[in-house]
Design an enzyme around this catalytic site. Structure first.
Site, PDB file in Angstrom:
ATOM      1  N   CYS G  27      -5.067   0.262   1.194  1.00  4.72           N
ATOM      2  CA  CYS G  27      -6.166  -0.454   1.138  1.00  4.72           C
ATOM      3  C   CYS G  27      -7.297   0.519   1.059  1.00  4.72           C
ATOM      4  O   CYS G  27      -7.539   1.239   1.871  1.00  4.72           O
ATOM      5  CB  CYS G  27      -6.299  -1.460   2.181  1.00  4.72           C
ATOM      6  N   ASP G  34      -0.475  -0.731   2.375  1.00  2.82           N
ATOM      7  CA  ASP G  34      -0.111  -2.103   1.561  1.00  2.82           C
ATOM      8  C   ASP G  34       1.314  -2.090   1.277  1.00  2.82           C
ATOM      9  O   ASP G  34       1.714  -0.921   0.826  1.00  2.82           O
ATOM     10  CB  ASP G  34      -1.254  -2.323   0.486  1.00  2.82           C
TER      11      ASP G  34
END
Lengths: 112, 112, 112, 112, 112, 112, 112, 112, 112, 112
Positions: G27, G34
């Site tokens: 991220c 992620d």
């Protein structure tokens, strides 16, 4: 109001299971209707409960204000006193109120 | 804030199970809201917890910063002190944070 | 409070779907907390919504009293005004209250 | 008894879905309670139905003797008259009686 | 034996669905009982079928010898003649016999 | 060997569906038994097939060597010639052989 | 890094579907990892993507900070430029972050 | 190696579906075995494929190095050339490799 | 009416399980038909029950008025007297009546 | 007809499970075919059963009239005598006949 009929087979232990998903009473705090499923399991001694009278008996709570815990115990007691079964258990599962779901589980055993 | 009513059936052990899937508090580290499901199971002694007051009591944590472990123990303690039940257990299951899911399981038993 | 970032791919139509199962606000009639799942679907034009700011924006409703129908429309409008997407749809499904479950489904389309 | 609040977003068509699994009335032939799930779907025009008043309105049928077909149509009519929605549909699914399960599905559309 | 009551809402088309999973008749070839589920769907015109009388009407086939295809068509015809509905459909699904499972699906429409 | 009875309702089109999960024949290449489920769907004209005779007819293939494709077409043809139905479809799904599963789907329509 | 091999069957349209449940990136706002599932569907023209090189290509995003929307579009573009397929679609479904789940769905079509 | 037998029913269009979950070949890049399910659907013209010969034909790929896309197209072509069916479709679904799952779907139609 | 055949394997204990989902009798209170599933489990001694005669025996209750509890015990007794099995258990599960579902579970053991 | 091969691992207890869903024999009362699934579980001692010979052995019952209980015991005995396994169990589940479904479960243990 609850009726019985003679257990013709008292010489043996056997299990009767009765599920009532249409129980409804009234909350004594809010006056709002409550809904739940009652599951009875019992081993009869000399008497069995007649099912239509059980249905009518449970309908008596339709407009009565009573707590979950009390109604579950009271119904168990009424059946225990009436039938004097060898053993009886009542599981009452109520629908959510204010995001909270409650069950009450009560058991009774004949003392010999 | 928690209210009680008298257990009318203290002569028997029976189980009350209460599921609250809408619990929310705040993470003390990040200030972000937490969400979880609280499941109470208890055998009452002289008192039962009134459900609407339990709902309002749990709502008090809505804006409070507190760790999962602490909030679970504190709620258990509050109920144990108030109800003095024969036995009580609280299972708290929180939703994922950063890909991690946490549950806390706490139990309390009356010493005779 | 809602932040955006530039859609680097405005030459194509594509779909973004965002599911928020931890939405909570307050009932304006009873003052009790409401809980629901918000599902956004949109085709961006020049802007995308930044997800962390969306999370913080939704948390603003945590202590606000507002009807289901209004909060759903208002959130849709806020996103529509901010993003000016080609199309956006919001499906809000709330948990049961008094035995009643409600959903609100709203859609917005850019007029060219 | 049914209350409304102003639809703040009448410039758009949107869908409101309300599910009531705890509906109960009385059979006019046998005097026995009936149970069912009511599902409302409507597109509001100038008014929305307030949910707590809907709950109380539905509770009025608790002790009323009325056929499935009539109660479904009457509730639809009451809401159609009150709300004058752009469209409304009511699906009523009742629990088995004498081994027979019945549903009634009614729809109403505003004539422009 | 089938009873009707007036459709109080003939100005609108609406659907009534009735499921009867306890249908039983007798095979005319073997004299053995047959079992099946009957599903009725109809749009009433001036009359609705009363459900208790439908139950009793279906019980008349309990000891009658009749083929699946004939009993399905005959019941549809009896209801069509009695109710003169705008449309009616009957789906009859019977349990296996000799390893073979049979369904019969019949429809009737009022000619205007 | 296939028997029929008069369709008493030839003035209407209706559907008869028959499922036979116990079909067995013999592979003409290996001499090994084959097993499959036959599903018939037909709209009768003047005749219906009697189910017990269908069962006995299908048992004739029990010790006959015949390919899947041929047996499916032959059974369809036998029923089409006998019943002259308005429409008939046969779906035959056979169990795995050598790790390979086969279905054959055949349809016949009366030319008017 | 992405490798191709010649499509030996360019005279026909056919579909290739590739599912990659082990995609991970970072991220750009929080620096947190992620996780998501990428599903590719394409109709090749003169080239097919070699699967091992696709795996290695996707691993390049392991330590790269990039928004969901951007990474989905960029991967689609890289494949579109390389393969010049007749049609390609990428569906990226990411795991929950802060209680929010996001999917991005992008499509590209060769202009003739 | 593929054998055929005459379609005895060429005057009608009908569907044959064959599922082979035990296909295996070798990856030409890594030398590792690949596994997949092949699903054939075809409408025969003058010839049907004999299933045992299909099984043996598919076993020929057991030790052959070939890409997913190529093997799927080649098998379709072999069957199309041999059978000259009115229509044939092959869906090949392979198991995960390096965390990636691939399917190839190919179709062929007789040009009249 | 119940027939037996010799157990050719009395030197070993083995289990026979018989499920009869098409049992029907009549309620002695209301005269309405009852429906249920009977599940027998027994360990034979010198005799086994012949299944066709069991089917015909159970059909004798088709028009007999008898309580759930009594019919379950009576059928168990008839089989116990006839077969003198080493052990037998009968589980009878009846369909809902007046919103109430009942099961009766009875067991019998040969005393040595 | 049943063939065996030497168990190369008699120094350890291990389990072999064989499921045969295509068993068929003939009812000795009605002459009608019966169908069932046989599930074998055994711990071999010095011999294992060869599977192709087991298939051919089971096919011998295809046209033989024999009761469920007898065929299950006889097959178990044939295998027990042949293999002298440490333990073997056979579960035979037959398809419904006259609305009645039957299973027979037999076990055999080597006496040391």
């Amino acid at each position: 109001m609850l009726e019985t009929f003679a257990n013709l087979y008292p010489h043996r232990d056997y299990l009767i299971e009765i599920v009532c998903p249409e129980f409804t009473s009234v909350c004594p705090k809010t006056g709002q209707p409550d809904f739940g499923t009652l599951t009875f399991q019992y081993i009869p001694d000399l008497l069995c409960v007649e099912l239509k009278s059980l249905k009518l008996y449970l309908q008596q709570f339709r407009n009565e204000g009573i707590f979950y815990e009390n109604v579950t115990n009271r119904i168990l007691d009424d059946l225990a006193v009436l039938l004097q079964p060898r053993w009886i258990k009542l599981t009452a599962s109520f629908t959510p109120r204010g995001g909270i779901t409650t069950s009450v589980i009560v058991e009774w055993k004949k003392t010999s």
